[in-house]
Motif scaffolding. Structure first.
Motif, short mmCIF file in Angstrom:
data_model
loop_
_atom_site.label_atom_id
_atom_site.label_comp_id
_atom_site.label_asym_id
_atom_site.label_seq_id
_atom_site.Cartn_x
_atom_site.Cartn_y
_atom_site.Cartn_z
N ASN A 164 0.83 -1.22 -0.09
CA ASN A 164 -0.09 0.11 -0.03
C ASN A 164 0.81 1.25 -0.05
N SER A 165 2.19 0.96 -0.03
CA SER A 165 2.98 2.25 -0.09
C SER A 165 3.77 2.60 -1.28
N ASN A 166 3.15 2.20 -2.44
CA ASN A 166 3.64 2.44 -3.69
C ASN A 166 5.32 2.20 -3.90
N PRO A 167 5.33 0.84 -3.65
CA PRO A 167 6.86 0.40 -3.66
C PRO A 167 7.24 0.36 -5.02
N ASN A 168 8.62 0.12 -5.27
CA ASN A 168 9.31 -0.15 -6.46
C ASN A 168 9.05 -1.67 -6.76
N ASP A 169 9.10 -2.04 -7.89
CA ASP A 169 8.88 -3.49 -8.52
C ASP A 169 9.27 -4.58 -7.88
N LYS A 170 10.60 -4.11 -7.35
CA LYS A 170 11.19 -5.32 -6.63
C LYS A 170 10.40 -5.73 -5.37
N ASP A 171 10.42 -4.67 -4.52
CA ASP A 171 9.83 -4.84 -3.30
C ASP A 171 8.40 -5.32 -3.33
N SER A 196 4.67 -12.26 -3.00
CA SER A 196 5.23 -13.58 -2.67
C SER A 196 5.08 -13.91 -1.28
N GLN A 197 5.76 -13.20 -0.41
CA GLN A 197 5.51 -13.52 0.99
C GLN A 197 4.29 -13.36 1.69
N LEU A 198 3.28 -12.65 0.97
CA LEU A 198 1.88 -12.68 1.53
C LEU A 198 1.25 -14.11 1.01
N LYS A 199 1.64 -14.68 -0.03
CA LYS A 199 0.87 -15.71 -0.54
C LYS A 199 1.58 -16.73 0.36
N LYS A 200 2.82 -16.64 0.61
CA LYS A 200 3.25 -17.95 1.37
C LYS A 200 2.82 -17.90 2.67
N SER A 201 2.66 -16.77 3.34
CA SER A 201 2.03 -16.52 4.84
C SER A 201 0.64 -17.22 4.59
N ASP A 202 -0.35 -17.11 3.76
CA ASP A 202 -1.37 -17.41 3.65
C ASP A 202 -1.52 -18.89 3.70
N GLU A 203 -0.48 -19.53 2.81
CA GLU A 203 -0.42 -21.09 2.59
C GLU A 203 -0.06 -21.56 3.95
N ILE A 204 1.01 -20.96 4.80
CA ILE A 204 1.48 -21.53 6.01
C ILE A 204 0.29 -21.67 7.08
#
Length: 503
Positions: free
Chosen positions: A133-140, A146-154
């Protein structure tokens, strides 16, 4: 006389100048502090790049102390903590960075990753969403998604693991927990649950690995130390068990479970230590009593019963009590058939009991599992010599005494047999001839067994009276040209002309 009003006017003229000087002094101090903080930050960066982490950390400490509101000082220090493997110390610094500079996306993302590793999934997800929500660059942005998706799976895996654990389906629970811990390596709750699963499955080595990790991840984890101590105790490792329960009591001296367990472990450990000291002192009988006490202290833990039997077997064998040692050694070998030490001790006991073929079997079995053991090799050779010797002439059997007989017993047996088999007691030529041969054997047996050097050779499987077993083919000097009848009278009354009187 100068009026008060006139004096006040003069003083007021200098006030603006004083204020200017104070302001200049303050600005100088502030500027000096800023320069000093920046200097520490710059030096810390150079040391960090050079891999001198401890020195870099010292400079970043100084920078934080110099300006507690300098967000970059905290961020640099957190970086060093990460490099040193002290992620727990990095977390407060990252939180301080975000507090001072909420839009520092790199710090938010790093904190989210750290929280994810710790298994704090809700807090980690909040950080990943904040990045998005902070208008990050493409890498961030890509990493946060990816990490949010991984957290949901865990989150889903944790629910599944808990459900299977509650149903006591421990092996399936472990499958899910393995996947959770692969990402959340510092998640204490997941490791605790997996350790419990391993304990229920009987995989104690794996349980120990997880419990050791949780004892480090949570500084006040008394339960982990209690479980570690209990596992080690039931594995027969009372020393490590004692170390673990002491760690528990360091954290909480009033911990009831740990204190009760400590007393039990301490008691058994003291008994074992005392028994081993007695063995070192060659007080084998007392050591046997101590190990019998160990079995009474902890009869329900097979490892301690086994250890006690193994050591009792050793003590009895060393104490020349072969007949008593054999059944104890055999019980120990039922639990652990390939125990080399017990095989060696039982082999020695068999030798003492004159069961030479059984001794050879035990030495050969021991040799299969310990090929380079010199003691086994020498024992096997000795057993083979004694077997060969027993098939020829056994001086102990001739006199009817045990191998452990003292010189006094040997002489007593000799006198009795000499009286019985003296040739003068027999009139029939065949009987006399037989008695002469028997009498010679009795005299030789007495000569060998009362001479320490010859007896030692005989006990090693060498017959001092047999020319074939002597180096160079010579008999012992005592029996060169031996004639047992020449001037012989064991009772001191002249050759073959004595009377036997009985009180």
């Amino acid at each position: 006389m100068v009026s008060v009003t006139s004096m006040a006017h003069r003083i007021l003229k200098y006030v603006p100048f004083v204020l200017v000087l104070i302001d200049l002094r303050y600005e100088g101090v502030k500027c000096g502090k800023t320069v000093d903080v920046e200097s520490h930050l710059e030096m810390g960066k150079k040391l960090l790049a050079a891999g001198q982490l401890a020195d870099a950390l010292s400079h970043f400490h100084a920078a934080v102390d110099g300006d507690p509101k300098h967000y970059m000082a905290y961020y640099r220090r957190a970086t060093v903590y990460f490099a040193m493997g002290k992620s727990k110390s990095a977390l407060p610094d990252l939180s301080k960075v975000i507090e001072l500079k909420p839009d520092f996306t790199a710090a938010v993302l790093q904190r989210g990753n750290l929280l994810l590793k710790q298994g704090k999934l809700d807090e980690a997800e909040a950080d990943f969403k904040k990045v998005l929500n902070s208008n990050p660059n493409d890498k961030d942005e890509k990493e946060a998604q990816s990490q949010l998706k991984k957290s949901d799976e865990i989150q889903r895996l944790v629910v599944e693991a808990r459900a299977h654990f509650d149903r006591r389906d421990y092996s399936t629970a472990v499958v899910y927990l393995d996947k959770v811990i692969e990402t959340c390596a510092w998640d204490v709750e997941s490791r605790d649950m997996r350790a419990e699963c391993f304990m229920q499955m009987g995989e104690m080595a794996k349980a120990i690995t997880d419990l050791k990790a949780t004892s480090k991840l949570r500084s006040d984890n008394t339960q982990a130390f209690y479980k570690l101590s209990s596992i080690y105790y039931h594995l027969g490792d009372h020393e490590t068990s004692l170390d673990a329960v002491r760690e528990c009591l360091k954290l909480d001296p009033d911990h009831k479970q740990c204190f009760g367990h400590y007393k039990q472990v301490k008691k058994l450990s003291k008994q074992v230590q005392s028994a081993e000291e007695l063995i070192q002192q060659q007080r084998y009988g007392d050591a046997v009593s101590k190990y019998e006490a160990v079995m009474k202290t902890e009869p329900d833990v097979p490892q301690y019963v086994q250890q006690a039997k193994e050591r009792i077997c050793h003590c009895l064998s060393k104490d020349q009590q072969g007949a008593q040692a054999i059944p104890v050694c055999s019980e120990a070998l039922e639990f652990e058939p390939n125990n080399v030490n017990v095989l060696k001790d039982r082999a020695e006991a068999y030798l003492q009991d004159e069961q030479y073929e059984e001794a050879i079997k035990d030495f050969e079995s021991a040799q299969e599992h310990s090929e380079n053991d010199r003691q086994i090799k020498e024992g096997l050779e000795r057993a083979q010599r004694l077997l060969k010797q027993s098939q020829k002439r056994d001086y102990y059997k001739i006199l009817g005494v045990k191998r452990t007989a003292q010189k006094r017993e040997i002489i007593k047996a000799y006198r009795k047999l000499a009286q019985q088999w003296h040739p003068d007691n027999f009139q029939d030529p065949e009987d006399k001839k037989k008695a002469e041969k028997k009498f010679i054997d009795i005299a030789q047996a007495k000569e060998v067994l009362t001479d320490p050097e010859m007896r030692s050779k005989f006990d090693q499987g060498e017959d001092p009276m047999d020319p074939e077993s002597q180096q160079g083919g010579h008999r012992h000097q005592h029996f060169h040209g031996f004639n047992p009848f020449q001037g012989f009278n064991p009772f001191g009354s002249g050759p073959f002309s004595f009377k036997f009187s009985h009180n």
